[in-house]
Write an enzyme that holds these catalytic residues in place. Structure first.
Site, short mmCIF file in Angstrom:
data_model
loop_
_atom_site.label_atom_id
_atom_site.label_comp_id
_atom_site.label_asym_id
_atom_site.label_seq_id
_atom_site.Cartn_x
_atom_site.Cartn_y
_atom_site.Cartn_z
N TYR A 27 0.83 -1.20 0.00
CA TYR A 27 0.00 0.00 0.00
C TYR A 27 0.87 1.25 0.00
CZ TYR A 27 -3.88 3.08 1.19
OH TYR A 27 -4.81 4.09 1.18
N ALA A 58 -2.75 -5.08 4.70
CA ALA A 58 -2.26 -5.81 5.87
C ALA A 58 -3.23 -6.89 6.34
CB ALA A 58 -1.96 -4.83 7.01
N LEU A 59 -4.52 -6.67 6.18
CA LEU A 59 -5.49 -7.67 6.61
C LEU A 59 -5.42 -8.94 5.77
CD1 LEU A 59 -8.60 -5.50 7.50
CD2 LEU A 59 -7.09 -6.72 9.08
N GLU A 60 -4.94 -8.82 4.54
CA GLU A 60 -4.85 -9.99 3.66
C GLU A 60 -3.56 -10.78 3.86
OE1 GLU A 60 -7.89 -7.46 2.65
OE2 GLU A 60 -5.80 -6.82 2.35
N CYS A 81 2.69 -1.94 6.05
CA CYS A 81 2.74 -0.73 6.87
C CYS A 81 1.34 -0.19 7.06
CB CYS A 81 3.63 0.31 6.18
SG CYS A 81 3.72 1.87 7.08
N ILE A 83 -0.41 3.13 8.80
CA ILE A 83 -0.17 4.45 9.39
C ILE A 83 -1.49 4.98 9.93
CG2 ILE A 83 0.61 6.82 8.96
CD1 ILE A 83 2.36 5.71 6.67
N HIS A 89 -10.22 2.68 11.99
CA HIS A 89 -9.83 1.60 11.07
C HIS A 89 -8.39 1.16 11.36
CE1 HIS A 89 -9.88 -0.85 7.48
NE2 HIS A 89 -8.81 -0.24 7.02
N ASN A 113 6.86 -11.24 11.91
CA ASN A 113 5.90 -10.15 11.67
C ASN A 113 6.63 -8.83 11.48
OD1 ASN A 113 3.88 -8.26 11.65
ND2 ASN A 113 2.88 -8.96 13.51
#
Length: 158
Positions: A27, A58-60, A81, A83, A89, A113
């Site tokens: 992203y 990041a959720l994937e 990342c 931010i 969210h 991680n």
């Protein structure tokens, strides 16, 4: 702070090949690229073979690792990342991605991680810089240490 020190373990040595999948959410592309560069350098230093895949966010990352567990990889490096923005969210993405990676680890996946969770872009840049804090390299080292530990205890059971 005065007197503060950080200890970094030496990279483990392996007598059999190690395959690691780097899963990155690009992203923030330049941050992600630095994280991958650091991870690759650390994996190369340990003689590990690395493959990189990209996911939307990041959720994937944990879902992709869960899917890829059947792919014959010894370890995984989760990179991305998050931010802080103006909404909650940020909290959801940070907590849920971290929790999912932890759960995968408790199921036996060797995961480092390296998903940065920061307040500002500048904080992310410092942490991602391979010549700086090198959090991508740190995540790769963590995965390698877990692979070594897994192999050690697999031999003990044999």
């Amino acid at each position: 702070m005065a007197g503060q020190s950080h200890h970094t373990l030496d990279l483990p040595a392996f007598d059999a090949p190690v395959r690691v999948l780097i899963v990155v959410a690009p992203y923030y592309k330049d941050i992600a690229d630095d994280l991958v560069t650091g991870a690759r350098a650390t994996l190369d230093a340990a003689g590990a073979e690395a493959e990189v895949i990209e996911v939307p966010g990041a959720l994937e990352v944990p879902a992709a690792i869960g899917i890829a567990r059947a792919g014959g990889f010894d370890g995984f490096v989760a990179l991305g990342c998050v931010i802080r923005g103006e909404t909650t969210h940020y909290d959801t993405v940070c907590n849920d991605s971290s929790r999912a990676l932890t759960l995968l680890g408790l199921e036996g996946a060797c995961i480092g991680n390296g998903i940065l969770t920061v307040e500002t872009y500048d904080q992310a840049a410092v942490r991602a810089d391979p010549a700086g804090q090198n959090k991508g390299g740190g995540a790769a080292a963590a995965a390698l240490h877990l692979v070594a530990l897994t192999r050690r205890f697999a031999k003990a059971r044999a």
